[in-house]
Scaffold this motif. Structure first.
Motif, PDB file in Angstrom:
ATOM      1  N   THR A 170      41.531  56.095  49.760  1.00  0.00           N
ATOM      2  CA  THR A 170      41.392  55.008  48.796  1.00  0.00           C
ATOM      3  C   THR A 170      41.960  53.730  49.402  1.00  0.00           C
ATOM      4  N   PRO A 171      41.192  52.646  49.403  1.00  0.00           N
ATOM      5  CA  PRO A 171      41.685  51.403  50.004  1.00  0.00           C
ATOM      6  C   PRO A 171      42.788  50.773  49.168  1.00  0.00           C
ATOM      7  N   ASP A 172      43.693  50.103  49.833  1.00  0.00           N
ATOM      8  CA  ASP A 172      44.727  49.349  49.143  1.00  0.00           C
ATOM      9  C   ASP A 172      44.073  48.134  48.494  1.00  0.00           C
ATOM     10  N   PRO A 173      44.163  47.980  47.169  1.00  0.00           N
ATOM     11  CA  PRO A 173      43.466  46.864  46.509  1.00  0.00           C
ATOM     12  C   PRO A 173      43.908  45.494  46.998  1.00  0.00           C
ATOM     13  N   ARG A 174      45.101  45.381  47.557  1.00  0.00           N
ATOM     14  CA  ARG A 174      45.557  44.090  48.070  1.00  0.00           C
ATOM     15  C   ARG A 174      44.674  43.594  49.206  1.00  0.00           C
ATOM     16  N   PHE A 175      44.032  44.532  49.922  1.00  0.00           N
ATOM     17  CA  PHE A 175      43.288  44.168  51.119  1.00  0.00           C
ATOM     18  C   PHE A 175      41.793  43.980  50.868  1.00  0.00           C
ATOM     19  N   LEU A 176      41.337  44.121  49.639  1.00  0.00           N
ATOM     20  CA  LEU A 176      39.907  44.035  49.355  1.00  0.00           C
ATOM     21  C   LEU A 176      39.279  42.722  49.824  1.00  0.00           C
ATOM     22  N   PRO A 177      39.963  41.560  49.692  1.00  0.00           N
ATOM     23  CA  PRO A 177      39.348  40.331  50.211  1.00  0.00           C
ATOM     24  C   PRO A 177      39.027  40.395  51.705  1.00  0.00           C
ATOM     25  N   MET A 178      39.800  41.178  52.469  1.00  0.00           N
ATOM     26  CA  MET A 178      39.532  41.308  53.895  1.00  0.00           C
ATOM     27  C   MET A 178      38.230  42.059  54.152  1.00  0.00           C
ATOM     28  N   TYR A 179      37.824  42.882  53.189  1.00  0.00           N
ATOM     29  CA  TYR A 179      36.598  43.662  53.340  1.00  0.00           C
ATOM     30  C   TYR A 179      35.397  42.959  52.719  1.00  0.00           C
ATOM     31  N   GLY A 180      35.576  41.710  52.328  1.00  0.00           N
ATOM     32  CA  GLY A 180      34.482  40.967  51.733  1.00  0.00           C
ATOM     33  C   GLY A 180      34.258  41.284  50.272  1.00  0.00           C
ATOM     34  N   LYS A 181      35.265  41.883  49.619  1.00  0.00           N
ATOM     35  CA  LYS A 181      35.138  42.229  48.212  1.00  0.00           C
ATOM     36  C   LYS A 181      36.081  41.363  47.385  1.00  0.00           C
ATOM     37  N   THR A 182      35.610  40.989  46.199  1.00  0.00           N
ATOM     38  CA  THR A 182      36.391  40.126  45.313  1.00  0.00           C
ATOM     39  C   THR A 182      37.170  40.973  44.323  1.00  0.00           C
ATOM     40  N   LEU A 183      38.416  40.650  44.134  1.00  0.00           N
ATOM     41  CA  LEU A 183      39.240  41.369  43.174  1.00  0.00           C
ATOM     42  C   LEU A 183      38.769  41.092  41.748  1.00  0.00           C
ATOM     43  N   LEU A 184      38.846  42.112  40.917  1.00  0.00           N
ATOM     44  CA  LEU A 184      38.505  41.948  39.507  1.00  0.00           C
ATOM     45  C   LEU A 184      39.557  41.087  38.812  1.00  0.00           C
ATOM     46  N   SER A 185      39.112  40.324  37.831  1.00  0.00           N
ATOM     47  CA  SER A 185      40.063  39.572  37.008  1.00  0.00           C
ATOM     48  C   SER A 185      40.798  40.538  36.078  1.00  0.00           C
ATOM     49  N   ASP A 186      41.897  40.080  35.503  1.00  0.00           N
ATOM     50  CA  ASP A 186      42.655  40.938  34.582  1.00  0.00           C
ATOM     51  C   ASP A 186      41.790  41.361  33.387  1.00  0.00           C
ATOM     52  N   ARG A 187      40.983  40.438  32.870  1.00  0.00           N
ATOM     53  CA  ARG A 187      40.140  40.774  31.725  1.00  0.00           C
ATOM     54  C   ARG A 187      39.064  41.790  32.112  1.00  0.00           C
ATOM     55  N   GLU A 188      38.504  41.638  33.289  1.00  0.00           N
ATOM     56  CA  GLU A 188      37.508  42.611  33.754  1.00  0.00           C
ATOM     57  C   GLU A 188      38.130  43.998  33.905  1.00  0.00           C
ATOM     58  N   LYS A 189      39.357  44.032  34.380  1.00  0.00           N
ATOM     59  CA  LYS A 189      40.063  45.317  34.488  1.00  0.00           C
ATOM     60  C   LYS A 189      40.293  45.925  33.106  1.00  0.00           C
ATOM     61  N   ASP A 190      40.667  45.083  32.144  1.00  0.00           N
ATOM     62  CA  ASP A 190      40.883  45.564  30.777  1.00  0.00           C
ATOM     63  C   ASP A 190      39.604  46.186  30.215  1.00  0.00           C
ATOM     64  N   VAL A 191      38.496  45.477  30.385  1.00  0.00           N
ATOM     65  CA  VAL A 191      37.223  45.953  29.846  1.00  0.00           C
ATOM     66  C   VAL A 191      36.812  47.260  30.504  1.00  0.00           C
ATOM     67  N   LEU A 192      36.902  47.334  31.843  1.00  0.00           N
ATOM     68  CA  LEU A 192      36.495  48.554  32.536  1.00  0.00           C
ATOM     69  C   LEU A 192      37.422  49.723  32.213  1.00  0.00           C
ATOM     70  N   SER A 193      38.696  49.445  32.046  1.00  0.00           N
ATOM     71  CA  SER A 193      39.637  50.510  31.690  1.00  0.00           C
ATOM     72  C   SER A 193      39.278  51.117  30.346  1.00  0.00           C
ATOM     73  N   LEU A 194      38.947  50.273  29.377  1.00  0.00           N
ATOM     74  CA  LEU A 194      38.553  50.776  28.060  1.00  0.00           C
ATOM     75  C   LEU A 194      37.196  51.475  28.124  1.00  0.00           C
ATOM     76  N   LEU A 195      36.321  50.960  28.952  1.00  0.00           N
ATOM     77  CA  LEU A 195      35.019  51.603  29.142  1.00  0.00           C
ATOM     78  C   LEU A 195      35.205  52.991  29.756  1.00  0.00           C
ATOM     79  N   ALA A 196      36.111  53.086  30.725  1.00  0.00           N
ATOM     80  CA  ALA A 196      36.377  54.372  31.360  1.00  0.00           C
ATOM     81  C   ALA A 196      36.998  55.367  30.380  1.00  0.00           C
TER      82      ALA A 196
END
Length: 246
Positions: A170-196
């Protein structure tokens, strides 16, 4: 095969998991007088880092990602046309000669965090399109490791480490920008957590005090950031990258 390489192999064979092998690698380079080890895979076509394990300090890694130093890192850029070995010395760039402020900042900030010399060994990665890097770093004020251990021996050690230490599960989420991926916003995390957790869009909207159409917008935005075609794939990727927890 030198005594150092034989000892390294035996130490790796004494453990079973990738996490344990990564700890062995850190212990080995500490014995050499290094203060950190990094290993990564870089796509030679795009220059994009595919994954990385980094043992440098949290403070430096926060600056490295936050300031975008990985975009101008000569060790990463050099992976596109590998020469086999690179030695990066900090505080060697002059402001007037530096290609940009970010490159100057990287070169000088390294020393501030205790990484005055970085010896990078490049080797073929998995497949034909990637380069594997193993980087030994140190501070000359405490130990001049790159002179005690010559380039061939450091190369042998790097290849041995690369053979045992592989991509993290599992990748360290701190490094996602280095892989060309954008971190989720706090609200997006909230929504996906409830969806999950099994909640419907209207239930999520009620819990977060937002409109249902806003819930759908956050899910859509998260899908784009995660490169997912469906919300189910988005959930899997968000969990895999440890941005949400099931």
């Amino acid at each position: 095969m030198t005594a150092l390489i034989l000892k390294t192999i035996y130490r790796f064979l004494s453990v079973e998991t990738n996490d344990a092998r990564w700890q062995v690698a850190q212990d080995i380079v500490a014995d050499l007088g290094c203060n950190a080890i990094n290993t990564a895979s870089v796509d030679r076509t795009t220059g994009q880092m595919e994954w990385a394990l980094l043992s440098m300090s949290d403070a430096w890694l926060e600056a490295y990602v936050g300031e975008g130093y990985f975009e101008v890192d000569p060790l990463i850029l050099g992976a596109r046309n590998p020469t086999g070995f690179q030695l990066l010395k900090s505080q060697t760039l002059h402001r007037d000669d530096s290609p940009n402020r970010t490159s100057f900042g990287l070169n000088h900030e390294l020393a501030h965090y205790g990484y005055s010399h970085l010896a990078c060994i490049q080797m073929p990665g998995q497949g034909d399109a990637s380069t594997r890097l193993v980087v030994f770093s140190g501070d000359d004020s405490t130990y001049d490791f790159h002179r005690k251990y010559d380039q061939p021996e450091l190369g042998q050690l790097a290849r041995t480490i690369a053979a045992f230490v592989t991509e993290p599960a599992t990748p360290d989420p701190r490094f996602l920008p280095m892989y060309g991926k954008t971190l989720l916003s706090d609200r997006e995390k909230d929504v996906l957590s409830l969806l999950a957790a099994g909640h419907r869009n209207d239930e999520i909207g009620y819990r977060l005090s937002i409109a249902e159409v806003t819930v759908r917008a956050h899910v859509s935005s998260a899908r784009l950031k995660l490169g997912a075609k469906t919300r189910e794939q988005a959930l899997v990727e968000a969990i895999r990258t440890r941005q949400i927890h099931p």
